[in-house]
Write a protein that holds these residues in place. Sequence first.
Motif, PDB file in Angstrom:
ATOM      1  N   GLU A  27     -11.324  10.126  -1.112  1.00  0.00           N
ATOM      2  CA  GLU A  27     -10.275  10.943  -0.513  1.00  0.00           C
ATOM      3  C   GLU A  27     -10.721  11.221   0.912  1.00  0.00           C
ATOM      4  O   GLU A  27     -11.739  11.862   1.144  1.00  0.00           O
ATOM      5  N   ASN A  35      -6.587   5.557  -1.425  1.00  0.00           N
ATOM      6  CA  ASN A  35      -6.852   6.778  -2.178  1.00  0.00           C
ATOM      7  C   ASN A  35      -7.191   6.413  -3.633  1.00  0.00           C
ATOM      8  O   ASN A  35      -7.118   5.245  -4.036  1.00  0.00           O
ATOM      9  N   ASP A  37      -5.715   6.925  -6.496  1.00  0.00           N
ATOM     10  CA  ASP A  37      -4.652   6.322  -7.294  1.00  0.00           C
ATOM     11  C   ASP A  37      -4.461   4.851  -6.943  1.00  0.00           C
ATOM     12  O   ASP A  37      -4.235   4.024  -7.826  1.00  0.00           O
ATOM     13  N   LYS A  84       1.774   8.715  -2.263  1.00  0.00           N
ATOM     14  CA  LYS A  84       0.951   9.864  -1.866  1.00  0.00           C
ATOM     15  C   LYS A  84       0.381   9.666  -0.463  1.00  0.00           C
ATOM     16  O   LYS A  84       0.359  10.594   0.348  1.00  0.00           O
ATOM     17  N   LYS A  85      -0.083   8.455  -0.194  1.00  0.00           N
ATOM     18  CA  LYS A  85      -0.669   8.178   1.107  1.00  0.00           C
ATOM     19  C   LYS A  85       0.376   8.313   2.210  1.00  0.00           C
ATOM     20  O   LYS A  85       0.112   8.880   3.267  1.00  0.00           O
ATOM     21  N   HIS A  88       1.202  11.977   2.708  1.00  0.00           N
ATOM     22  CA  HIS A  88       0.108  12.636   3.416  1.00  0.00           C
ATOM     23  C   HIS A  88       0.150  12.305   4.898  1.00  0.00           C
ATOM     24  O   HIS A  88      -0.038  13.168   5.763  1.00  0.00           O
TER      25      HIS A  88
END
Length: 95
Positions: A27, A35, A37, A84-85, A88
């Motif tokens: 992370e 990441n 995942d 998610k990336k 973010h």
Amino acid sequence: MKLMTIKFASLLLGIFLACTSGAYAEETQDDTLMNKDQVNGKVEESKGKVKEATGVILDDKAMKKEGNVQKNLGKAQSGVGDIKKKLHKDIKEGN
């Protein structure tokens, strides 16, 4: 005997892929790294491909199907990591 050797070799390959890919699951703020995942998804996808190929070689329909499911679940998990990336990154940039 040959059947056990093939199963053992595919198991070792799966373990190797899991161990080497997992080393990069960090992370971090750096956009170049994957990441957790994403990495875990790619690992599961690779293990599924190995299992699916082993099922084809051994003519084991159950193993082939199980590998296909594992491969697709890995793709889904990797996709979650991609989302998610991106989120973010968007939050970081204020978009």
